[in-house]
Design a protein around this motif. Sequence first.
Motif, short mmCIF file in Angstrom:
data_model
loop_
_atom_site.label_atom_id
_atom_site.label_comp_id
_atom_site.label_asym_id
_atom_site.label_seq_id
_atom_site.Cartn_x
_atom_site.Cartn_y
_atom_site.Cartn_z
N ALA A 48 6.13 8.96 -4.96
CA ALA A 48 5.46 9.20 -6.24
C ALA A 48 4.08 8.63 -6.24
O ALA A 48 3.56 7.73 -5.64
N GLU A 49 3.27 9.16 -7.37
CA GLU A 49 2.23 8.50 -7.69
C GLU A 49 2.30 7.68 -9.04
O GLU A 49 2.89 8.07 -9.68
N SER A 50 1.60 6.68 -8.91
CA SER A 50 1.70 5.36 -10.03
C SER A 50 0.25 5.47 -10.78
O SER A 50 -0.71 5.69 -10.36
N SER A 51 0.46 5.59 -12.20
CA SER A 51 -0.50 5.69 -13.05
C SER A 51 -0.34 5.14 -14.24
O SER A 51 1.14 4.90 -14.47
N LEU A 62 5.40 7.17 -13.21
CA LEU A 62 5.47 7.86 -12.05
C LEU A 62 5.44 9.40 -11.94
O LEU A 62 6.07 9.87 -12.72
N LYS A 63 4.60 9.99 -11.26
CA LYS A 63 4.65 11.57 -10.98
C LYS A 63 5.48 11.66 -9.55
O LYS A 63 4.77 11.29 -8.54
N PHE A 64 6.40 12.08 -9.48
CA PHE A 64 7.28 12.19 -8.51
C PHE A 64 6.99 13.36 -7.52
O PHE A 64 6.71 14.40 -8.12
N GLY A 65 7.12 13.13 -6.31
CA GLY A 65 6.74 14.06 -5.26
C GLY A 65 5.77 13.61 -4.34
O GLY A 65 5.15 12.52 -4.44
N LYS A 66 5.71 14.13 -2.89
CA LYS A 66 4.77 13.34 -2.13
C LYS A 66 3.41 14.32 -1.91
O LYS A 66 3.27 15.74 -2.28
N SER A 67 2.41 13.56 -2.02
CA SER A 67 0.83 14.15 -1.95
C SER A 67 0.20 13.08 -1.33
O SER A 67 0.63 12.09 -0.83
N ASN A 68 -1.23 13.49 -1.44
CA ASN A 68 -2.07 12.63 -0.70
C ASN A 68 -2.19 11.27 -1.29
O ASN A 68 -2.62 10.21 -0.72
N ASN A 69 -1.85 11.22 -2.41
CA ASN A 69 -1.89 9.85 -3.32
C ASN A 69 -0.58 9.33 -3.83
O ASN A 69 -0.58 8.19 -4.34
N SER A 70 0.46 9.69 -3.02
CA SER A 70 1.82 9.34 -3.12
C SER A 70 2.06 8.04 -2.47
O SER A 70 1.48 7.78 -1.20
N SER A 71 2.87 7.15 -2.86
CA SER A 71 3.35 5.91 -2.07
C SER A 71 4.98 5.99 -2.20
O SER A 71 5.68 6.54 -2.95
N LYS A 72 5.72 5.18 -1.23
CA LYS A 72 7.07 5.12 -1.52
C LYS A 72 7.18 3.88 -2.55
O LYS A 72 6.58 2.87 -2.60
N PHE A 73 8.49 4.09 -3.56
CA PHE A 73 8.90 3.08 -4.36
C PHE A 73 10.16 3.20 -4.05
O PHE A 73 10.97 3.98 -4.16
N ALA A 74 10.81 1.89 -4.38
CA ALA A 74 12.21 1.70 -4.53
C ALA A 74 12.35 1.72 -5.96
O ALA A 74 11.95 0.91 -6.64
N LEU A 75 13.55 2.51 -6.42
CA LEU A 75 13.85 2.68 -8.02
C LEU A 75 15.24 2.18 -7.92
O LEU A 75 16.24 2.50 -7.42
N ILE A 76 15.26 1.19 -8.99
CA ILE A 76 16.65 0.83 -9.61
C ILE A 76 17.13 1.86 -10.57
O ILE A 76 16.55 1.62 -11.77
N GLU A 77 18.22 2.26 -10.57
CA GLU A 77 18.70 2.92 -11.71
C GLU A 77 19.68 2.17 -12.48
O GLU A 77 20.48 1.57 -11.86
N ILE A 78 19.33 2.28 -14.00
CA ILE A 78 20.17 1.62 -14.77
C ILE A 78 20.72 2.32 -15.72
O ILE A 78 20.26 3.53 -16.02
#
Length: 82
Positions: A48-51, A62-78
């Motif tokens: 995802a991309e963070s902004s 977070l904008k989900f998806g792989k792109s040149n500006n994306s990074s890996k994120f660990a998400l905790i679903e609650i």
Amino acid sequence: MKIKDLIKKLQQYDPEQSISCYSEDDGLRSNGGPVQIFELLNISEVDAESSRLEDGSGRPWLKFGKSNNSSKFALIEITSDA
């Protein structure tokens, strides 16, 4: 918080102990009511991309998806349906 920091903190507790989440954020409290409690459902990894929102609130998103500006994120679903 980084994963290594979370692991270090969690290692201080009984591994059989339940975990709940809470937030004192005013947007999650109803009219000065009690603190909302959340149950953890899952942890996953996403690209995802963070902004921050440009609506004046500046809230992070977070904008989900792989792109040149994306990074890996660990998400905790609650859930609030504990």
